[in-house]
Write an enzyme that holds these catalytic residues in place. Structure first.
Site, PDB file in Angstrom:
ATOM      1  N   ASP A  69      39.440  44.667  47.885  1.00 57.45           N
ATOM      2  CA  ASP A  69      40.130  43.930  46.229  1.00 57.45           C
ATOM      3  C   ASP A  69      40.110  42.697  46.822  1.00 57.45           C
ATOM      4  OD1 ASP A  69      40.804  44.469  44.079  1.00 57.45           O
ATOM      5  OD2 ASP A  69      42.534  44.209  45.665  1.00 57.45           O
ATOM      6  N   THR A 102      38.550  41.260  40.441  1.00 57.85           N
ATOM      7  CA  THR A 102      38.676  40.241  41.142  1.00 57.85           C
ATOM      8  C   THR A 102      37.949  39.576  42.141  1.00 57.85           C
ATOM      9  OG1 THR A 102      39.424  41.534  42.710  1.00 57.85           O
ATOM     10  CG2 THR A 102      41.006  41.733  40.559  1.00 57.85           C
ATOM     11  N   THR A 103      36.736  40.376  42.412  1.00 52.38           N
ATOM     12  CA  THR A 103      35.886  40.218  42.959  1.00 52.38           C
ATOM     13  C   THR A 103      34.743  38.936  42.296  1.00 52.38           C
ATOM     14  OG1 THR A 103      36.276  41.785  44.818  1.00 52.38           O
ATOM     15  CG2 THR A 103      33.902  40.621  45.496  1.00 52.38           C
TER      16      THR A 103
END
Length: 535
Positions: A69, A102-103
Site C-alpha cells: 500500500d 495511493t501508489t
C-alpha cells in the site's frame, strides 16, 4: 552565499549565521527538488498493479511491516528531504480522501516532475510549465467525465460493487481469495450505508484480526467482537436474548478523593467494615438484576468479591472493555452507556439476540461475539491469517476495498482500469495541445507523456515489453476509438478491460490527477532553498 555591498563598498551579511546555512538557487534548486521527488516515485513504481512487488520496512524498534500500500510504505519510510515529505503528504491525502490509488498518485507526480525537468533544461520558465500542467489536468479530468460509465446497483444486485472491489484487491497480497474478501467488504459497507443520503460511516465497521487459521476463514459478523472473556470461568458461555448493561463505573467500594486512613482497633470494627463493603457489592449486583440485565459489560475491573457475587447471582459479566468498543456495542445493541449504578433503568439496556464466547485453536484465546443485535448498523470483519504481518496487510487491503465501495455509493461512476483511463486521457490531452498557442503547449504535451507512465509501469511490473505493449494498446485505442483498452497484466489474452472486469472509481482517478498536478506545481514554484547546514 551572495554577499551584498553598501554604498561605500563594505560587505555586509544578509542572512543570520550565514556560514551555517547552505543555499541552492534557481535551476539548481529546482533540479535538486525534482530529483528528490523522482527518487520517492521510483521506490513506489515497482509496487504498482496486480503484479507489483511488496516492500519490507523495519521500524527503529524492530517491527517489520510488509506491504504493498503506497501510503503505508511512505508513512513507514523515514523521509528526511522536505520535497520527499511533500510526496508522503500527497499519498496520505489520497488515502484520506479516496482510500485507494495511493501508489498511482505518487508515480504520476514523479512522471510529471521528470517531464518538467526536460522542459526546464530547454529554458522554459517554471511558471509557464505549471500553467500548462494546470490546463492539461483540467482537460484530462473533463475527458474522464466523458468516458466514465454509470452503473446501477441495488441492495439485491451488488455484483458491480464486488467487481470494483476485486480490482482493488487484485494488487494486494490477498488476491488469491479476492472474491470472498470483496464480497465481505461490500456486505459490510451496505450494512452500515445510508443509501438515501448516499453516506457511509466507516467507523461503524470494526476490523479485528487474530493469528491462526487461514485467510479463507475470514468472516463478516453482523455484530461486535470483543477480545475479552467472561470475568469468571464458571459463568455461562452463551446467553440468548441478552439484555446488556453497559457500565463505565467499577464494581468496587467507593473511595474518597482525598487522602484518608481508617483506624481499626477492634475485631468488631473490622467486621462492620467488611459487612459494609459486602452491602455495597450486594446493592450493586442487585441494581443490575433489578433492571433485568442478563449480561454486564464494564469498562473497569471488578473486585474479587464482586466477581464471586456476580457468579453466584448468575449474572455473567465482561470487564476491562475499551472505550471505543463500548461505544460500538452501545450503537449495535441500542443501549446507553451508564456512568453510575443509580442511573440504571430498563430503557438503558442494550439488546442482542445471542452473546457467546468462542475459543480458538489449542490456545486459550477466547473472544466474545455479540450478534443479532437490535440495530445491526455496526458490523465486524474478523480476519484470520498465518502470521501477524499477513493480518496487518489484510487489514489495509480490506480498508482500501471498504473505501472503494463507499466511494461508489457516493458516486456510482466508474472508469476502466489497467491503465486504460490514463492512455485515453493522454490521447485527449495530446489532441488538445494543438489548440493552445504559446509555450504552454509544450507543457501540455509533456503532461500527455507523463500520463503514459502509469500504464508503462504496469506493463513493466507484469514482465511485458513496456514500450512495445504501450504503443500497441495506444494504437488500438486510436483505431477503435475505444477507451476501455488497457494493459493486459494477468495475461488473459484480451486488452479490453470491460471483458476483464477491471474497474476503478471515477472520483479516485480524478483526484489522482488533480492532487499530483497540485504538488508538482508547488515543487516547480520553489527556486531558492535555504537550509541549515549539517555540522
Amino acid at each position: 552565499m551572495a554577499l551584498a555591498f553598501d554604498e561605500f563598498g563594505r560587505p555586509f551579511i544578509i542572512l543570520r549565521e550565514q556560514e551555517h546555512k547552505t543555499r541552492l538557487r534557481g535551476l539548481d534548486a529546482q533540479k535538486a527538488n525534482i530529483s528528490a521527488g523522482k527518487a520517492v516515485a521510483r521506490i513506489l513504481r515497482t509496487s504498482l498493479g496486480p503484479k507489483g512487488m511488496d516492500k519490507m520496512l523495519q521500524s527503529p524498534d524492530g517491527d517489520v511491516t510488509i506491504t504493498n500500500d503506497g501510503a503505508t510504505i511512505l508513512e513507514q519510510m523515514d523521509v528526511d528531504n522536505q520535497i520527499a515529505k511533500l510526496m508522503v503528504e500527497l499519498s496520505r491525502s489520497q488515502d484520506f480522501e479516496i482510500g485507494d490509488g495511493t501508489t498511482g498518485v505518487v508515480v504520476m507526480a514523479g512522471a510529471l516532475l521528470e517531464q518538467a525537468e526536460k522542459l526546464l533544461e530547454r529554458g522554459i520558465h517554471p511558471i509557464r510549465v505549471a500553467e500548462g500542467y494546470e490546463m492539461a489536468s483540467r482537460i484530462a479530468v473533463e475527458h474522464l467525465e466523458r468516458v466514465a460509465h454509470k452503473f446501477e446497483f441495488g441492495l439485491n444486485d451488488v455484483e458491480p460493487l464486488v467487481q470494483t472491489c476485486m480490482t482493488t484487491l487484485s494488487s494486494k497480497i490477498v488476491n488469491r481469495c479476492k472474491r470472498s474478501m470483496a464480497e465481505i467488504a461490500v456486505k459490510a459497507v451496505l450494512a452500515v450505508a445510508d443509501l438515501e443520503r448516499k453516506d457511509v460511516n466507516l467507523d461503524l465497521i470494526k476490523v479485528e484480526g487474530k493469528v491462526g487459521g487461514k485467510l479463507e476463514d475470514t468472516e463478516l459478523i453482523y455484530g461486535i467482537i470483543v477480545d475479552k472473556d467472561m470475568s469468571h470461568p464458571q459463568m455461562p458461555k452463551q446467553i440468548e436474548d441478552a439484555k446488556i448493561a453497559i457500565l463505565t463505573c467499577p464494581f468496587e467500594p467507593p473511595k474518597p478523593k482525598t487522602k484518608h486512613k481508617v483506624d481499626i482497633d477492634t475485631v468488631e470494627k473490622f467486621q462492620t467494615l467488611r459487612l459494609q463493603e459486602q452491602k455495597y457489592f450486594d446493592d450493586m449486583v442487585q441494581k443490575c438484576k433489578d433492571v433485568g440485565a442478563t449480561l454486564v459489560i464494564c469498562q473497569w475491573g471488578f473486585d474479587d468479591e464482586a466477581n464471586h457475587l456476580l457468579m453466584h447471582r448468575n449474572l455473567p459479566a465482561v470487564r476491562w472493555v475499551g472505550g471505543v468498543e463500548l461505544e460500538l456495542i452501545a450503537i449495535a445493541t441500542g443501549g446507553r452507556i451508564v456512568p453510575r449504578f443509580q442511573e440504571l433503568t430498563p430503557e438503558k439496556l442494550g439488546r442482542a439476540g445471542i452473546v457467546r464466547e468462542k475459543s480458538f485453536g489449542t490456545t486459550k484465546d477466547r473472544m466474545i461475539y455479540i450478534e443479532h443485535c437490535a440495530n445491526s448498523r455496526a458490523v465486524t470483519i474478523f480476519i484470520r491469517g498465518g502470521n501477524k504481518m499477513m493480518i496487518e496487510e489484510t487489514k489495509r487491503s480490506i480498508h482500501d476495498a471498504l473505501c472503494v465501495a463507499r466511494n461508489l455509493i457516493r458516486n456510482n461512476s466508474i472508469v476502466y482500469g489497467g491503465g486504460s483511463a490514463e492512455i485515453s486521457c493522454s490521447i485527449a490531452v495530446e489532441a488538445a495541445a494543438d489548440k493552445h498557442p504559446g509555450v504552454e503547449q509544450y507543457a501540455i504535451r509533456a503532461f500527455a507523456d507523463a500520463l503514459d507512465s502509469v500504464p508503462m509501469a504496469l506493463a513493466e511490473n507484469s514482465g511485458l515489453q513496456p514500450i512495445e505493449t504501450l504503443s500497441a494498446v495506444k494504437a488500438q485505442q486510436n483505431k477503435e476509438n475505444n477507451p476501455c483498452c488497457g494493459i493486459d497484466c494477468n495475461d488473459v489474452g484480451t486488452n479490453d478491460m470491460r471483458e476483464q472486469n477491471v474497474f476503478e472509481t471515477l472520483i479516485g482517478k480524478q483526484q489522482q490527477i488533480l492532487l499530483a498536478t497540485q504538488v508538482v506545481k508547488m515543487i516547480l514554484k520553489i527556486d531558492d532553498v535555504i537550509s541549515p547546514s549539517e555540522y
